[in-house]
Design an enzyme around this catalytic site. Structure first.
Site, mmCIF file in Angstrom:
data_model
loop_
_atom_site.group_PDB
_atom_site.id
_atom_site.type_symbol
_atom_site.label_atom_id
_atom_site.label_comp_id
_atom_site.label_asym_id
_atom_site.label_seq_id
_atom_site.Cartn_x
_atom_site.Cartn_y
_atom_site.Cartn_z
ATOM 1 N N GLU A 107 0.842 -1.208 0.000
ATOM 2 C CA GLU A 107 0.000 0.000 0.000
ATOM 3 C C GLU A 107 0.870 1.248 0.000
ATOM 4 O O GLU A 107 1.857 1.307 0.730
ATOM 5 C CB GLU A 107 -0.858 0.049 1.283
ATOM 6 N N LYS A 109 2.207 4.645 1.211
ATOM 7 C CA LYS A 109 2.192 5.215 2.574
ATOM 8 C C LYS A 109 1.895 6.710 2.453
ATOM 9 O O LYS A 109 2.755 7.497 2.070
ATOM 10 C CB LYS A 109 3.547 4.983 3.241
ATOM 11 N N ASP A 111 1.212 10.559 3.187
ATOM 12 C CA ASP A 111 1.878 11.494 4.082
ATOM 13 C C ASP A 111 0.827 12.430 4.668
ATOM 14 O O ASP A 111 0.533 13.479 4.106
ATOM 15 C CB ASP A 111 2.910 12.284 3.267
ATOM 16 N N TYR A 219 -6.494 1.988 6.316
ATOM 17 C CA TYR A 219 -5.512 0.939 6.037
ATOM 18 C C TYR A 219 -5.490 -0.206 7.044
ATOM 19 O O TYR A 219 -4.752 -1.162 6.844
ATOM 20 C CB TYR A 219 -4.111 1.507 5.836
ATOM 21 N N LYS A 308 10.913 3.421 2.559
ATOM 22 C CA LYS A 308 10.774 4.852 2.331
ATOM 23 C C LYS A 308 11.338 5.257 0.966
ATOM 24 O O LYS A 308 12.283 4.657 0.456
ATOM 25 C CB LYS A 308 11.519 5.648 3.426
ATOM 26 N N CYS A 402 21.928 47.223 -10.004
ATOM 27 C CA CYS A 402 22.105 45.872 -10.552
ATOM 28 C C CYS A 402 23.440 45.285 -10.094
ATOM 29 O O CYS A 402 24.487 45.913 -10.293
ATOM 30 C CB CYS A 402 22.040 45.907 -12.081
ATOM 31 N N CYS A 405 25.663 44.892 -13.607
ATOM 32 C CA CYS A 405 26.110 46.009 -14.449
ATOM 33 C C CYS A 405 26.009 47.359 -13.746
ATOM 34 O O CYS A 405 26.425 48.376 -14.293
ATOM 35 C CB CYS A 405 25.320 46.041 -15.756
ATOM 36 N N CYS A 420 16.542 45.022 -13.204
ATOM 37 C CA CYS A 420 17.669 45.838 -13.674
ATOM 38 C C CYS A 420 17.217 46.539 -14.947
ATOM 39 O O CYS A 420 16.711 45.892 -15.861
ATOM 40 C CB CYS A 420 18.876 44.941 -13.961
ATOM 41 N N CYS A 426 23.579 45.030 -19.916
ATOM 42 C CA CYS A 426 23.866 44.219 -18.721
ATOM 43 C C CYS A 426 24.359 42.843 -19.163
ATOM 44 O O CYS A 426 23.664 42.119 -19.881
ATOM 45 C CB CYS A 426 22.602 44.087 -17.868
#
Ligand code: 5U1
Length: 668
Positions: A107, A109, A111, A219, A308, A402, A405, A420, A426
């Site tokens: 099954e 698992k 969370d 479950y 896991k 910036c 530049c 910028c 740049c």
């Protein structure tokens, strides 16, 4: 009233347990409203297990403690196939050689939060958290608000006292929506679906829980009194389903540990496409008689194990925050992290998106943070562990100019983004624009990688995409790691790229907000570069997916002498494409339709499927809604497929899709 209650319970069962609704939502709502009307007319006939009675009246002052008569156990973990082999060997040894191979119930698992539901004579009388396994908290009011938990069991034959164990969780789509709402209200967001589920269950006011998209998946059973259950775990779960409890549709019984491994691998592939988060697979010896013989060690059964998946969240430290300048000048804060293994890869950077996100997280440099990497999504800083903030932690200071530049930085109205204003002077914007130009979906120049672009701009050899085509071999030989082979490859791929298509070319120019789909729509609508570049605003607005913002970016690009000069030089260098015969898109077979492609397409691949759909006039969307015309679903399709089924949107598989393409003459 009784007949409405029975009808509504049956609709709930079909919808939440069998995933197979038989009536539209409107009909359900009508029945529920009718029952509510009757109940307010005859309050003495209201029953506590009525489908109208999911939200309790008063918020609690605190949760009462409950003790679990049968303790709620935890599970041992395995982290590799070898550890599973050891698990199997231990089982066989403990069974004293009476078995040569074992049957396992496998099954996913989930969370979420483990809970216990107690039914007396089929009526839900108590819901409780796991707590420490012996004592939990009474959350009856809250679990009653969860539509997939029956207030009364269906059918017959259930034990007089029956305790159900399972997981309450929040599906990914519901979690995203909840966080989106929180973000739009400037409220705190949840770090992940598990925390959202647990937090929602710990509300003293059940009205709040009722607004949260929670689901339950059962479950196992705990206390069983006054009745008998089957001898195999999987048979018990099937029986629970007939009584109206939801179980996981992906569960399976297999024989032998190699089959467990195959099940684990198959689910690992589908993990990101599932509608809910899972952190592993639980394997249980299927026979209850064997479970009894195997027994327990401390607080975990010997007959079950959770294998896991690689963790999707880990703790690490933020070493610094740097600022990256993107193609459009957007300045993005990026956290430099102490390297950490998470979600199957080593992560040492995580985007922080923008100033608002840094403020929302309350992040300081030096902080310990939770880094989350789920699926192919780029790593995120999910939260800050403020309790671990070192004394010398420093706040994140955003740049006034910036960082690349030195040009002026502006924060646009209503935008959390700093930008910028240096444009193509740049170097960062130059590099990003060229990297976009050479990328696979744009001009596909594979001989020019990201590192080479950095070198070329840093050495002043190129300034924009057009100057790539005037490079001379001798200019490049002095560059680091540049041998004759790379050189040949570079010039060959530049040469090949000259033969392109109009949509690719438009996309490659990197005009703001003009992605692949918009570039394709523009190319199909105008047919030639000349027509596109001389289009007026109202003509641009006629194109599918072009709104005022995109039209404005396009007009700015076409009004810029610098941009037009780059296009001119590119064409002088020999870049060519075939113009497109313009077809009135309204006449295309799938005009005005919106399609979604999900799962793995074995023959076509997803991007080819999308391009067929676009050629036939359909819009291809990333998510399913009531407006979706059809979904093409391949193996591994998850939440989008579920949503389509829920909304009654037509779903076809790849074979049917190919057949349709052939019928429409789009494919041989
Ligand atoms: N699917 C599933 N999750 N889960 C969690 N089964 C399952 N079983 C559990 C737990 C803690 O425990 C029993 C094996 C006792």
């Amino acid at each position: 009233m009784q007949s409405l209650r029975v009808q509504l319970e049956s609709y709930n069962y079909q919808y939440y347990v069998l995933d197979d609704p038989s009536i539209p939502d409107s009909e359900y709502d009508r029945c529920l409203r009718r029952l509510q009307e009757l109940e307010s007319q005859y309050p003495e006939l209201v029953r506590s297990d009525s489908p109208t009675q999911r939200v309790g009246a008063k918020p609690l002052d605190q949760f009462q403690q409950v003790s679990h008569e049968v303790p709620m156990l935890s599970l041992d973990n395995a982290f590799s196939a070898d550890e599973m082999v050891d698990f199997n060997r231990r089982l066989l040894e403990r069974l004293g050689g009476t078995q040569s191979t074992l049957e396992f119930a496998c099954e996913p698992k989930l969370d979420g939060a483990a809970v216990s539901l107690l039914y007396h004579n089929g009526v839900l009388v108590r819901g409780a958290t796991r707590g420490d396994g012996k004592t939990g908290e009474d959350i009856t009011q809250n679990v009653r608000t969860i539509p997939s938990i029956p207030l009364r069991l269906r059918g017959e034959g259930y034990p007089a006292e029956l305790e159900i164990r399972g997981e309450i969780y929040m599906p990914k789509a519901g979690f995203e929506k909840l966080n989106e709402i929180a973000r739009s209200r400037g409220e705190k967001t949840f770090v992940n679906p598990r925390n959202a589920a647990a937090g929602s269950l710990r509300q003293l006011d059940a009205k709040i829980t009722a607004t949260r998209p929670l689901e339950m998946c059962c479950y196992s059973v705990g206390l069983v009194r006054g009745g008998e259950l089957p001898e195999q775990h999987a048979d018990i779960l099937s029986l629970l389903q007939t009584w109206g409890l939801r179980i996981n549709a992906d569960s399976q019984v297999v024989t032998g540990i190699d089959a467990c491994d195959a099940y684990y691998e198959a689910l690992a592939v589908r993990r990101d496409d599932l509608a809910y988060d899972i952190d592993g697979i639980v394997f249980k010896v299927n026979s209850l008689a064997l479970q009894d013989r195997l027994g327990f060690v401390s607080r975990a059964p010997r007959w079950a194990i959770a294998r896991k998946f690689p963790a999707q969240e880990e703790l690490t430290q933020v070493l610094d925050v740097e600022f990256q300048v993107g193609r459009t000048g957007a300045i993005t804060p990026v956290a430099r992290l102490a390297p950490v293994f998470v979600g199957g890869v080593t992560v040492s950077n995580a985007t922080l998106h923008n100033m608002d996100e840094v403020a929302r997280l309350g992040l300081y440099i030096g902080d310990t943070v939770v880094v989350r990497r789920a699926g192919d999504v780029i790593p995120q800083v999910a939260s800050v562990v403020t309790a671990r903030r070192p004394e010398d932690a420093s706040p994140v200071v955003f740049p006034q100019s910036c960082p690349v530049c030195g040009s002026v930085v502006e924060r646009e109205e209503d935008e959390a983004t700093l930008r910028c204003m240096g444009g193509l002077i740049c170097a960062a914007q130059q590099k990003a624009a060229i990297k976009h130009f050479v990328s696979r979906r744009a001009m596909d120049i594979d001989g020019v990688g990201a590192k080479l672009v950095d070198q070329l701009v840093d050495e002043g050899l190129v300034k924009n995409s057009a100057s790539l085509y005037s490079l001379e071999p001798e200019q490049l030989l002095s560059l680091e790691r540049m041998g004759q082979k790379s050189l040949d490859n570079l010039f060959a791929s530049l040469e090949v790229s000259k033969q392109t298509t109009l949509p690719r070319f438009i996309f490659a120019l990197g005009i703001r907000e003009v992605g692949e789909a918009t570039a394709l729509s523009l190319a199909n609508h105008f047919g030639s570069w000349e027509k596109l570049v001389s289009a007026t605003e109202s003509q641009l607005l006629e194109v599918d997916d072009v709104g005022p913002v995109v039209a404005d970016h396009l007009l700015q690009f076409f009004a810029s002498q610098t941009s037009l000069a780059v296009v001119h030089t590119l064409r002088q260098a020999g870049i060519i494409w075939a113009d497109i015969d313009v077809v009135d898109s309204g006449e295309l077979p799938l005009a005005a339709q919106t399609w979604v492609v999900t799962g793995k397409l074995e023959t076509l691949g997803r991007s080819e499927a999308k391009s067929y759909l676009q050629k036939l006039g359909a819009k291809v969307a990333g998510s399913v809604s009531a407006r979706t015309s059809c979904v093409v679903a391949g193996p591994g399709a998850g939440s989008k497929l579920a949503k389509a089924t829920e909304l009654g949107v037509e779903v076809i598989d790849e074979a049917a899709f190919i057949e349709l393409l052939q019928q429409l003459g789009a494919k041989e």
